[in-house]
Scaffold this motif. Structure first.
Motif, PDB file in Angstrom:
ATOM      1  N   THR A  17      -0.698   5.802   7.660  1.00  0.00           N
ATOM      2  CA  THR A  17      -1.217   4.655   8.396  1.00  0.00           C
ATOM      3  C   THR A  17      -2.500   4.141   7.753  1.00  0.00           C
ATOM      4  N   VAL A  18      -3.402   5.050   7.441  1.00  0.00           N
ATOM      5  CA  VAL A  18      -4.691   4.669   6.850  1.00  0.00           C
ATOM      6  C   VAL A  18      -4.500   4.073   5.459  1.00  0.00           C
ATOM      7  N   GLU A  19      -3.716   4.729   4.622  1.00  0.00           N
ATOM      8  CA  GLU A  19      -3.492   4.230   3.260  1.00  0.00           C
ATOM      9  C   GLU A  19      -2.824   2.856   3.284  1.00  0.00           C
ATOM     10  N   GLY A  20      -1.862   2.681   4.179  1.00  0.00           N
ATOM     11  CA  GLY A  20      -1.195   1.387   4.288  1.00  0.00           C
ATOM     12  C   GLY A  20      -2.149   0.288   4.710  1.00  0.00           C
ATOM     13  N   ILE A  22      -5.485   0.234   4.377  1.00  0.00           N
ATOM     14  CA  ILE A  22      -6.450  -0.038   3.303  1.00  0.00           C
ATOM     15  C   ILE A  22      -5.802  -0.877   2.205  1.00  0.00           C
ATOM     16  N   CYS A  23      -4.572  -0.554   1.863  1.00  0.00           N
ATOM     17  CA  CYS A  23      -3.857  -1.301   0.831  1.00  0.00           C
ATOM     18  C   CYS A  23      -3.701  -2.764   1.245  1.00  0.00           C
ATOM     19  N   GLU A  48      -4.251   1.603  -6.114  1.00  0.00           N
ATOM     20  CA  GLU A  48      -4.506   3.040  -5.968  1.00  0.00           C
ATOM     21  C   GLU A  48      -4.058   3.540  -4.600  1.00  0.00           C
ATOM     22  N   HIS A  49      -4.330   2.773  -3.563  1.00  0.00           N
ATOM     23  CA  HIS A  49      -3.935   3.186  -2.219  1.00  0.00           C
ATOM     24  C   HIS A  49      -2.421   3.086  -2.035  1.00  0.00           C
ATOM     25  N   THR A  54       2.742   5.912  -1.440  1.00  0.00           N
ATOM     26  CA  THR A  54       4.051   6.289  -1.973  1.00  0.00           C
ATOM     27  C   THR A  54       4.163   7.804  -2.147  1.00  0.00           C
ATOM     28  N   ALA A  55       3.101   8.426  -2.639  1.00  0.00           N
ATOM     29  CA  ALA A  55       3.103   9.882  -2.816  1.00  0.00           C
ATOM     30  C   ALA A  55       3.245  10.598  -1.472  1.00  0.00           C
TER      31      ALA A  55
END
Length: 62
Positions: A17-20, A22-23, A48-49, A54-55
């Motif tokens: 949720t956070v990475e999405g 920020i992206c 990068e995010h 994806t990872a």
């Protein structure tokens, strides 16, 4: 591969949720900034995010 516990799955979900978020925000900023160097910086941050997103998704088999 070892099974993922429910707690680990919850933490990965929160991180996704956070990475999405920020992206998405970094992408939006990169498209609205008029300073080219700042726009490129935001685009790089978004990339990068997205890679982290994806990872993490791959960890849970998505």
């Amino acid at each position: 591969m070892q099974d993922i516990t429910s707690k680990e799955l919850e933490l990965i979900s929160d991180a996704l949720t956070v990475e999405g978020l920020i992206c998405k925000k970094a992408r939006a900023y990169s498209k609205t900034l008029t300073d080219v160097s700042l726009s490129e910086c935001m685009s790089k941050i978004a990339d990068e995010h997205e890679q982290r997103y994806t990872a993490l998704l791959n960890l849970i088999g998505g």
